[in-house]
Every structure is written in C-alpha cells, then in structure tokens.
Design a protein around this motif. Structure first.
Motif, short mmCIF file in Angstrom:
data_model
loop_
_atom_site.label_atom_id
_atom_site.label_comp_id
_atom_site.label_asym_id
_atom_site.label_seq_id
_atom_site.Cartn_x
_atom_site.Cartn_y
_atom_site.Cartn_z
N HIS A 155 23.62 17.15 3.02
CA HIS A 155 24.52 16.53 2.39
C HIS A 155 25.66 16.71 3.19
N LEU A 156 26.12 17.65 4.26
CA LEU A 156 27.11 17.41 5.18
C LEU A 156 27.11 16.23 5.94
N LEU A 157 25.79 15.65 6.23
CA LEU A 157 25.75 14.64 7.09
C LEU A 157 25.69 13.09 6.24
N GLY A 158 25.84 13.11 5.01
CA GLY A 158 25.94 12.24 4.29
C GLY A 158 25.02 11.79 3.28
N TRP A 159 23.93 12.53 3.31
CA TRP A 159 22.69 12.36 2.52
C TRP A 159 23.15 12.78 1.09
N ASP A 160 22.71 12.06 0.04
CA ASP A 160 23.14 12.31 -1.36
C ASP A 160 21.68 11.78 -2.04
N HIS A 161 21.50 12.12 -3.33
CA HIS A 161 20.38 11.83 -4.21
C HIS A 161 20.70 11.56 -5.54
N PRO A 162 21.50 10.20 -5.62
CA PRO A 162 21.97 9.91 -6.98
C PRO A 162 20.75 9.37 -7.95
N ASP A 163 19.50 9.09 -7.24
CA ASP A 163 18.33 8.69 -8.07
C ASP A 163 17.13 9.29 -7.42
N GLU A 164 15.98 9.00 -8.27
CA GLU A 164 14.85 9.61 -7.56
C GLU A 164 14.25 9.42 -6.24
N GLU A 165 14.45 7.80 -6.11
CA GLU A 165 14.11 7.49 -4.59
C GLU A 165 14.82 8.02 -3.53
N SER A 166 16.19 8.29 -3.56
CA SER A 166 17.02 8.88 -2.50
C SER A 166 16.66 10.31 -2.64
N LEU A 167 16.32 10.98 -3.64
CA LEU A 167 15.88 12.34 -3.41
C LEU A 167 14.72 12.48 -2.90
N GLN A 168 13.86 11.79 -3.07
CA GLN A 168 12.43 11.76 -2.27
C GLN A 168 12.64 11.65 -0.81
N LYS A 169 13.35 10.67 -0.70
CA LYS A 169 13.74 10.42 0.95
C LYS A 169 14.36 11.88 1.50
N MET A 170 15.31 12.41 0.77
CA MET A 170 16.19 13.40 1.18
C MET A 170 14.98 14.67 1.41
N LEU A 171 13.93 14.71 0.29
CA LEU A 171 13.27 16.03 0.33
C LEU A 171 12.26 15.96 1.32
N THR A 172 11.74 14.78 1.73
CA THR A 172 10.80 14.10 2.77
C THR A 172 11.47 14.81 4.33
N CYS A 173 12.78 14.34 4.52
CA CYS A 173 13.37 14.85 5.45
C CYS A 173 13.40 16.31 5.73
N GLN A 174 13.91 16.71 4.51
CA GLN A 174 14.07 18.37 4.53
C GLN A 174 12.66 18.80 5.05
N GLU A 175 11.53 18.48 4.50
CA GLU A 175 10.21 19.36 4.66
C GLU A 175 10.10 18.88 6.17
N HIS A 176 10.38 17.63 6.67
CA HIS A 176 10.22 17.49 8.03
C HIS A 176 10.87 18.49 8.98
N LEU A 177 12.01 18.58 8.57
CA LEU A 177 13.09 19.57 9.36
C LEU A 177 12.51 21.05 9.23
N LEU A 178 11.93 21.46 7.99
CA LEU A 178 11.40 22.77 7.99
C LEU A 178 10.21 23.04 8.62
N ASN A 179 9.61 22.10 9.05
CA ASN A 179 8.19 22.04 9.47
C ASN A 179 8.16 22.36 11.01
N ILE A 180 9.60 21.83 11.47
CA ILE A 180 9.67 22.18 12.95
C ILE A 180 9.50 23.44 13.51
N GLU A 181 8.94 23.76 14.39
CA GLU A 181 8.54 25.17 15.02
C GLU A 181 9.79 25.83 15.62
N GLY A 182 9.88 27.04 15.26
CA GLY A 182 10.85 27.69 15.78
C GLY A 182 10.92 29.16 15.68
N MET A 183 12.40 29.63 15.36
CA MET A 183 12.66 30.85 14.97
C MET A 183 12.51 31.18 13.36
N VAL A 184 11.95 32.25 12.81
CA VAL A 184 11.58 32.51 11.39
C VAL A 184 12.95 32.78 10.96
#
Length: 184
Positions: A155-184
């Motif tokens: 959201h700070l970077l400008g993402w928003d989810h006013p509709d289902e399509e934009s929500l799904q794009k945002m959630l897909t991006c979040q899943e990608h970010l959270l699956n990056i290996e690193g510190m727990v």
C-alpha cells in the motif's frame, strides 16, 4: 532470491520501529516471535529484500521514483486494538479495529532522483488482531505479522485493491514476497 542476492542492488532502509508492548500479547510467545515484536532488524531485512525483489522484477506497478532512490525511510508500529480503533475512526470513519493501516507518503508521479532518504510512509499493525487471525488461519503469529507488513508495504508503494482483480494481483505479489528465502 537468497541472502547473497541482496547485495546486487545497493539499498538502505531506515526503519522507525515501535515495538509491541508486552501487555498486548496473548498466550505463550516463542523466542522467534518475541524477536519480531521487539526488534527492528528482521523487519528491515524483510522490507529490504521485498523492495529489492520488486525492483529486480521491474514491477510496472511500483512508483518510478523507487527505481531511482537507494535510501528509503518508513515507520512500522505494532499497536493494540484501542489505538487501531482510534486511527481507523479518525482516518477512515470506521469505529472498529482492523489488522493493518498504511499511510503512504510517496508522490506516485515524482521522477526526480533523490539523494536523501525517500519517505515511504507509516504502517500500523494491530498485534491482538494479528494474533486472532493467526489462530483462525492455523499459522503462527510471525507468519501473520509478515503477511500484514508486506500488505502494508505494498500500500505504501501505491498498490490498492478496489476490486477483486486488483486484490488478486496484490495477493499474488504478497505471496511472492513472502516466499523469498530469508530471515524468519
């Protein structure tokens, strides 16, 4: 991306961190969870790797200035439901708690290279709400907190989810970010 890949893009993240007061914690808290609740370093690491991943993937939905800036600043505050209700009431006219609120500071149209720290904004996460949601989703509090902080960051970077399509794009991006290996 693993820890070695973080050095490919030189990025500094200045995080103003307000830890969760002990009074808000319900039940037994693991040491890894406690570290996340009181220590900014794991959050700086995650935020840095998430932004680097977005930059390396050349996301069109990222603000253009993000590709020019190498010094970023933001705040993360872990709060209770009472403070979240106050914020949500004042800023969104909703007299109830919510899990995460973000207040972007970025001008999406700014294209000038910036030598100082580029202010992204503020993220507030309700720890009690996160605890309830973690319990409902059958995962630990750290996983829920990381989900909420990554959502707030987008959201700070400008993402928003006013509709289902934009929500799904945002959630897909979040899943990608959270699956990056690193510190727990």
């Amino acid at each position: 991306m693993d820890q070695n890949d973080l050095g490919k893009i030189d990025l500094q993240v200045d995080l103003t961190f307000h830890s969760a007061p002990d009074l808000f914690l319900i039940g037994d808290i693991s040491s890894s969870t406690n570290i996340r609740l009181v220590n900014p370093e794991p959050w700086v690491y995650d935020i840095k790797k998430w932004i680097i991943s977005l930059l390396e993937n050349k996301r069109d939905d990222c603000p253009k200035v993000l590709f020019l800036a190498r010094n970023l600043s933001l705040s993360l505050e872990l709060i209770d439901d009472k403070k979240m209700i106050e914020l949500n009431s004042f800023w969104r006219q909703q007299n109830q708690s919510t899990d995460v609120l973000s207040f972007p500071a970025l001008d999406q149209e700014l294209l000038v290279p910036f030598d100082g720290f580029l202010e992204l904004g503020d993220i507030f996460v309700s720890v009690p709400m996160a605890q309830r949601q973690a319990h409902e989703h059958h995962h630990d509090l750290v996983e829920e907190l990381r989900w909420l902080v990554s959502h707030g960051l987008l959201h700070l970077l400008g993402w928003d989810h006013p509709d289902e399509e934009s929500l799904q794009k945002m959630l897909t991006c979040q899943e990608h970010l959270l699956n990056i290996e690193g510190m727990v």
